[in-house]
Design an enzyme around this catalytic site. Structure first.
Site, PDB file in Angstrom:
ATOM      1  N   ASP A 132       0.837  -1.192   0.000  1.00  0.00           N
ATOM      2  CA  ASP A 132       0.000   0.000   0.000  1.00  0.00           C
ATOM      3  C   ASP A 132       0.878   1.250   0.000  1.00  0.00           C
ATOM      4  OD1 ASP A 132      -1.938  -1.846   0.190  1.00  0.00           O
ATOM      5  OD2 ASP A 132      -2.749  -1.188   2.131  1.00  0.00           O
ATOM      6  N   ASP A 162       0.863   4.235  -2.637  1.00  0.00           N
ATOM      7  CA  ASP A 162       0.602   5.634  -2.263  1.00  0.00           C
ATOM      8  C   ASP A 162       1.715   6.560  -2.751  1.00  0.00           C
ATOM      9  OD1 ASP A 162      -1.709   4.880  -1.072  1.00  0.00           O
ATOM     10  OD2 ASP A 162      -0.930   4.898   0.988  1.00  0.00           O
ATOM     11  N   SER A 194     -35.310  -3.227 -20.074  1.00  0.00           N
ATOM     12  CA  SER A 194     -35.431  -3.974 -18.820  1.00  0.00           C
ATOM     13  C   SER A 194     -35.950  -5.374 -19.134  1.00  0.00           C
ATOM     14  CB  SER A 194     -36.346  -3.243 -17.855  1.00  0.00           C
ATOM     15  OG  SER A 194     -37.636  -3.193 -18.394  1.00  0.00           O
ATOM     16  N   LEU A 195     -36.100  -6.147 -18.085  1.00  0.00           N
ATOM     17  CA  LEU A 195     -36.417  -7.566 -18.276  1.00  0.00           C
ATOM     18  C   LEU A 195     -37.869  -7.864 -17.956  1.00  0.00           C
ATOM     19  CD1 LEU A 195     -33.280  -8.960 -16.436  1.00  0.00           C
ATOM     20  CD2 LEU A 195     -33.711  -9.087 -18.900  1.00  0.00           C
ATOM     21  N   GLU A 227     -27.820 -15.732 -13.929  1.00  0.00           N
ATOM     22  CA  GLU A 227     -26.993 -14.776 -13.187  1.00  0.00           C
ATOM     23  C   GLU A 227     -27.799 -14.182 -12.043  1.00  0.00           C
ATOM     24  OE1 GLU A 227     -25.955 -11.875 -16.141  1.00  0.00           O
ATOM     25  OE2 GLU A 227     -25.325 -13.418 -17.567  1.00  0.00           O
ATOM     26  N   LYS A 272     -29.502 -11.366 -10.045  1.00  0.00           N
ATOM     27  CA  LYS A 272     -30.033 -10.036 -10.337  1.00  0.00           C
ATOM     28  C   LYS A 272     -29.812  -9.206  -9.077  1.00  0.00           C
ATOM     29  CE  LYS A 272     -34.109  -7.795 -12.276  1.00  0.00           C
ATOM     30  NZ  LYS A 272     -34.050  -6.670 -11.348  1.00  0.00           N
ATOM     31  N   ASP A 314     -29.608  -6.179  -6.548  1.00  0.00           N
ATOM     32  CA  ASP A 314     -30.468  -5.042  -6.269  1.00  0.00           C
ATOM     33  C   ASP A 314     -29.593  -3.825  -5.994  1.00  0.00           C
ATOM     34  OD1 ASP A 314     -32.788  -3.743  -5.971  1.00  0.00           O
ATOM     35  OD2 ASP A 314     -33.330  -4.634  -4.042  1.00  0.00           O
ATOM     36  N   ARG A 319     -29.416   4.293 -16.131  1.00  0.00           N
ATOM     37  CA  ARG A 319     -30.343   3.735 -17.097  1.00  0.00           C
ATOM     38  C   ARG A 319     -31.291   4.805 -17.630  1.00  0.00           C
ATOM     39  NH1 ARG A 319     -35.265   1.444 -17.017  1.00  0.00           N
ATOM     40  NH2 ARG A 319     -35.617   0.060 -18.771  1.00  0.00           N
ATOM     41  N   GLU A 357     -24.100  -3.522 -12.679  1.00  0.00           N
ATOM     42  CA  GLU A 357     -24.859  -3.094 -11.503  1.00  0.00           C
ATOM     43  C   GLU A 357     -23.872  -2.620 -10.449  1.00  0.00           C
ATOM     44  OE1 GLU A 357     -28.043  -3.413 -12.118  1.00  0.00           O
ATOM     45  OE2 GLU A 357     -29.045  -3.122 -10.182  1.00  0.00           O
ATOM     46  N   TYR A 359     -22.450  -7.389 -16.552  1.00  0.00           N
ATOM     47  CA  TYR A 359     -23.139  -8.594 -17.016  1.00  0.00           C
ATOM     48  C   TYR A 359     -23.465  -8.616 -18.502  1.00  0.00           C
ATOM     49  CZ  TYR A 359     -26.987  -5.440 -15.899  1.00  0.00           C
ATOM     50  OH  TYR A 359     -27.809  -4.355 -15.819  1.00  0.00           O
ATOM     51  N   LYS A 383     -30.734 -16.120 -19.208  1.00  0.00           N
ATOM     52  CA  LYS A 383     -30.430 -15.531 -20.516  1.00  0.00           C
ATOM     53  C   LYS A 383     -30.021 -16.609 -21.498  1.00  0.00           C
ATOM     54  CE  LYS A 383     -28.443 -11.325 -18.593  1.00  0.00           C
ATOM     55  NZ  LYS A 383     -27.200 -10.605 -18.340  1.00  0.00           N
ATOM     56  N   LYS A 402     -37.990 -13.401 -10.208  1.00  0.00           N
ATOM     57  CA  LYS A 402     -37.899 -12.545  -9.018  1.00  0.00           C
ATOM     58  C   LYS A 402     -38.288 -13.327  -7.776  1.00  0.00           C
ATOM     59  CE  LYS A 402     -38.622  -8.182  -9.360  1.00  0.00           C
ATOM     60  NZ  LYS A 402     -37.919  -6.960  -8.986  1.00  0.00           N
ATOM     61  N   CYS A 440     -53.225  15.723  19.207  1.00  0.00           N
ATOM     62  CA  CYS A 440     -53.169  14.294  19.527  1.00  0.00           C
ATOM     63  C   CYS A 440     -54.586  13.748  19.565  1.00  0.00           C
ATOM     64  CB  CYS A 440     -52.480  14.096  20.873  1.00  0.00           C
ATOM     65  SG  CYS A 440     -52.574  12.392  21.461  1.00  0.00           S
ATOM     66  N   CYS A 491     -55.411  12.810  23.429  1.00  0.00           N
ATOM     67  CA  CYS A 491     -55.483  13.757  24.548  1.00  0.00           C
ATOM     68  C   CYS A 491     -55.698  15.188  24.084  1.00  0.00           C
ATOM     69  CB  CYS A 491     -54.220  13.670  25.405  1.00  0.00           C
ATOM     70  SG  CYS A 491     -52.772  14.380  24.577  1.00  0.00           S
ATOM     71  N   CYS A 540     -46.505  13.895  20.581  1.00  0.00           N
ATOM     72  CA  CYS A 540     -47.421  14.348  21.615  1.00  0.00           C
ATOM     73  C   CYS A 540     -46.563  14.529  22.862  1.00  0.00           C
ATOM     74  CB  CYS A 540     -48.516  13.298  21.868  1.00  0.00           C
ATOM     75  SG  CYS A 540     -49.416  13.577  23.404  1.00  0.00           S
ATOM     76  N   CYS A 577     -50.869  11.747  28.600  1.00  0.00           N
ATOM     77  CA  CYS A 577     -51.711  11.306  27.485  1.00  0.00           C
ATOM     78  C   CYS A 577     -52.092   9.846  27.718  1.00  0.00           C
ATOM     79  CB  CYS A 577     -50.935  11.439  26.181  1.00  0.00           C
ATOM     80  SG  CYS A 577     -51.774  10.675  24.773  1.00  0.00           S
TER      81      CYS A 577
HETATM   82  S1  IVH Z   1     -29.677  -8.170 -18.096  1.00  0.00           S
HETATM   83  C1  IVH Z   1     -31.059  -6.627 -22.088  1.00  0.00           C
HETATM   84  N1  IVH Z   1     -28.396  -9.121 -16.032  1.00  0.00           N
HETATM   85  O1  IVH Z   1     -32.059  -5.750 -13.575  1.00  0.00           O
HETATM   86  C2  IVH Z   1     -30.361  -6.986 -20.833  1.00  0.00           C
HETATM   87  N2  IVH Z   1     -29.819  -7.245 -15.687  1.00  0.00           N
HETATM   88  O2  IVH Z   1     -34.768  -5.168 -15.557  1.00  0.00           O
HETATM   89  C3  IVH Z   1     -31.168  -6.643 -19.658  1.00  0.00           C
HETATM   90  N3  IVH Z   1     -29.815  -6.421 -13.361  1.00  0.00           N
HETATM   91  O3  IVH Z   1     -32.087  -2.604 -13.850  1.00  0.00           O
HETATM   92  C4  IVH Z   1     -30.465  -6.658 -18.379  1.00  0.00           C
HETATM   93  N4  IVH Z   1     -28.368  -7.891 -12.558  1.00  0.00           N
HETATM   94  O4  IVH Z   1     -29.640  -3.320 -14.027  1.00  0.00           O
HETATM   95  C5  IVH Z   1     -29.257  -8.182 -16.446  1.00  0.00           C
HETATM   96  N5  IVH Z   1     -27.153 -10.078 -14.326  1.00  0.00           N
HETATM   97  C6  IVH Z   1     -28.018  -9.137 -14.754  1.00  0.00           C
HETATM   98  C7  IVH Z   1     -28.551  -8.159 -13.879  1.00  0.00           C
HETATM   99  C8  IVH Z   1     -29.467  -7.231 -14.382  1.00  0.00           C
HETATM  100  C9  IVH Z   1     -29.140  -6.848 -12.263  1.00  0.00           C
HETATM  101  C10 IVH Z   1     -30.760  -5.278 -13.352  1.00  0.00           C
HETATM  102  C11 IVH Z   1     -30.536  -4.292 -14.453  1.00  0.00           C
HETATM  103  C12 IVH Z   1     -31.886  -3.702 -14.694  1.00  0.00           C
HETATM  104  C13 IVH Z   1     -32.805  -4.787 -14.259  1.00  0.00           C
HETATM  105  C14 IVH Z   1     -33.436  -5.459 -15.472  1.00  0.00           C
END
Ligand code: IVH
Length: 689
Positions: free
Chosen positions: A31, A35, A80-81, A110, A112, A114, A133, A167, A215, A299, A323, A416, A419, A432, A437
């Protein structure tokens, strides 16, 4: 060396070491060495700013200048998916899609994640733009903030145009740690990640422990980037991007599975029939993953087939999200219930038209405070979307349709509802402030008796509400003074029930100091704080009161697990006259206000079967709980009131009405000196009198 040349060399080297450290977790230099080189580059950039590129590794620390987020069009469509909520249906989709393709297609599965979706655009090997996006056609340019994320390659060994989707996320642990230090808290890791990308000062983003997994890669058209999604991912990995190793590959062709295994040795690969099990398995395993995963993405891996299947207006036909969380449900806001807690905090609760949502019927959802309502622009009669946060707590996500009859946004009442005292806003919440009360008192009683606190099982919410309604219980000490015999003849109170209440109350006197302290219900003084105080030496309420009287919040803040806010609250709580009286009365009632050290150890049974009441003041027993301790250590019990069951009254100076009552009931009255004698002589005097 010519400074420009030197800067280029340093920049290239530093970027390589950042990749080794942050993406591969395999540093090659210390490190300190890193630096040192970075310092050298920063100094050169200060002297020769004209040579400092936008992707210099020094950009990782961000800037204190306010940036902005101009919108830019996406070069690739950011769709989106489509989604499904049942593993069985997702497996079915996969079978159908496979059949439509023929020819042993392969599928990846894969995580997904959040987090916050991002598209990275590279030109001539340099990161040009990082766009959110947005609406799918154009996104906000958050490049400066994204450049601070060490896992994002700023330069890559790829000369052509490249777009990469990924992501940005933060682990749950990092979120908890980081959020704790923020003045304004984020509700979840996703919000923090998304919010960090929109910091106006990138130096702030630089401090957030953000991560990225990519991804999808969009290599130049026509270029042979591989015919298979796995090859694209492998190529991205070779360019320095971080690819999620938790990857599944499903295909009925054995050679293709073998190849997948070669490219990603950590991946799970199996025939198509194995996908449903895999989906279910990952669904159960998600709690053990360090970051929030809200589903899995299936996919089609064959890129040519993807082209053939194409897109609907919104989604690719070659991918599907499975989901974990149930979807949102639609309901209507029927009314808002205004709750008032024991400390006066007002919480609006949405009363909803009952609706089924992931396995239960939802009728209520917390709305937190007026700000939440304002943000949602929520009014009574509105159609709302609700979902379950963290799988359990229902929340109102958004208004789907305003009520036509009532277009206004709901406002908390000014007074309140219990009271009628005026509500006061403090921070995000309304309060309150009336200590008498009825709702606050009832809540304080319920909290005190609840299982987590004093655990008086027979005094549940309903019984307390009844006793409160009768005016028999008002404040906590009443629990120990009330003559439960008065319940005889009341509906629902049979002899057995009354006996159980009495026994529960008696037993609660034995609860340890830590429980008593937390049961007082002072804001900020939760069980963990009580335990921490005691462990730190505040093992007697008098020590806490003395500290508070000195205004010594620092002494409380020195306790591990107690911050300044709580420490200052403790000073307020333990100097407030009403609270000191509450403590005094409970101490009189025989509750423990000292941690059981050696003093609580049992000595003998010389007071067994005796029920003592203590009144007046004493020289050797100040506070009086010291006398109560001595009685208990000899197997006796201590009660608050003189009743027919009282066997002894310990009377000090100025004994008051209890003495008269004891004499009337012919209870033995013992003076302080007589008591001391009994303590000394132990067993013998038990029979004496
Ligand atoms: S594929 C056309 N792969 O999920 C390709 N999306 O509705 C479409 N997300 O907000 C996306 N992990 O950011 C894909 N392994 C993954 C993902 C992923 C998270 C999110 C993406 C988007 C939402 C898709």
């Amino acid at each position: 060396m010519d400074p420009r040349k030197r800067m280029e060399v340093l920049a290239a080297e530093l970027l390589r070491h950042q990749h080794l450290y942050y993406v591969l977790a395999r540093p090659e230099i210390s490190d300190a060495e890193y630096d040192r080189r970075l310092d050298e580059l920063v100094q050169l950039e200060e002297r020769y700013p004209q040579y400092a590129g936008p992707n210099s590794p020094s950009r990782r620390v961000g800037s204190d200048l306010d940036g902005s987020f101009p919108e830019r069009p996406h070069a690739v469509p950011v769709l989106s998916l489509d989604k499904l909520y049942e593993a069985r249906e997702a497996a079915q989709w996969l079978r159908k899609t496979a059949a439509a393709c023929g020819n042993d297609p392969g599928f990846t599965v894969e995580e997904k994640i959040d987090g916050a979706s991002i598209v990275l655009y590279y030109e001539r090997g340099e990161l040009q733009h990082a766009l959110t996006r947005g609406n799918g056609l154009a996104g906000s340019d958050v490049s400066d903030n994204v450049r601070t994320i060490r896992q994002v390659p700023l330069r890559i060994a790829e000369a052509g145009s490249l777009a990469v989707r990924g992501e940005i996320y933060i682990t749950r642990d990092d979120f908890a740690r980081f959020n704790a230090g923020l003045p304004e808290k984020y509700a979840n890791p996703r919000n923090l990640a998304a919010g960090s990308l929109r910091n106006l000062k990138s130096s702030l983003t630089a401090r957030v422990p953000l991560n990225i997994f990519v991804y999808e890669g969009f290599f130049p058209m026509g270029e042979n980037s591989g015919r298979d999604h796995l090859e694209v991912l492998a190529r991205l990995r070779d360019l320095g991007f971080r690819i999620n190793p938790r990857l599944g590959f499903f295909c009925d062709s054995e050679p293709r599975r073998r190849k997948a295994q070669e490219l990603f040795p950590g991946a799970v690969s199996a025939p198509l029939a194995g996908v449903e099990d895999y989906l279910l398995r990952l669904g159960t395993a998600r709690a053990g993953v360090a970051y929030d995963v809200d589903g899995l993405v299936l996919k089609l891996a064959d890129l040519e087939m993807r082209q053939e299947l194409g897109f609907t207006a919104h989604h690719p036909r070659w991918a599907m999200a499975y989901k974990f969380e149930a979807p949102q449900a639609r309901s209507e806001l029927l009314d808002v219930l205004v709750q008032v807690g024991r400390n006066g905090r007002v919480t609006p609760v949405a009363l909803l038209r009952p609706v089924r949502l992931s396995g239960s019927t939802v009728t209520r959802a917390t709305l937190h405070n007026q700000d939440t309502i304002d943000m949602l622009e929520l009014g009574i009669g509105d159609q709302v979307a609700i979902s379950k946060r963290g799988d359990v707590i229902p929340a109102v996500d958004e208004v789907l349709e305003k009520s036509e009859a009532n277009p206004s946004v709901y406002r908390l009442p000014e007074r309140c509802p219990f009271c009628a005292s005026r509500l006061v806003r403090d921070g995000a919440h309304h309060f309150c402030r009336n200590g008498s009360c009825p709702e606050r008192q009832r809540r304080a009683l319920s909290y005190f008796c609840a299982r987590e606190q004093m655990d008086i099982e027979s005094l549940g919410e309903k019984t307390i509400a009844f006793l409160y309604g009768k005016g028999w219980l008002r404040t906590i000490p009443d629990i120990y003074c009330f003559d439960y015999a008065r319940l005889e003849g009341e509906e629902g109170f049979k002899e057995r029930k009354i006996a159980r209440i009495r026994a529960g109350v008696e037993k609660s006197r034995e609860q340890p100091f830590a429980r008593v302290l937390a049961a007082l219900g002072f804001e900020g003084l939760a069980a963990a704080v009580a335990a921490a105080l005691i462990a730190h030496g505040f093992d007697d309420v008098d020590k806490i009161i003395a500290g508070a009287a000195r205004g010594d919040w620092e002494a409380f803040a020195a306790v591990e697990g107690i911050g300044e806010v709580t420490a200052r609250q403790l000073v307020d709580h333990f100097t407030a006259a009403a609270n000191l009286e509450l403590i005094a009365r409970l101490r009189d009632a025989g509750l423990r206000f000292r941690a059981e050290g050696p003093s609580a150890e049992r000595i003998d049974d010389s007071f067994a079967g005796q029920v003592w009441v203590i009144t007046g003041s004493f020289e050797s027993f100040n506070p009086r709980s010291l006398a109560a301790d001595e009685i208990r250590r000899r197997g006796g019990r201590v009660a608050e009131n003189v009743t027919a069951r009282t066997t002894h009254l310990l009377a000090g100076a100025s004994p008051g009405s209890k003495l008269a009552k004891a004499e009337k009931l012919k209870v033995q009255v013992i003076s302080e000196s007589g008591f001391l004698e009994r303590l000394q002589s132990g067993k013998q005097s038990n029979n004496g009198g």
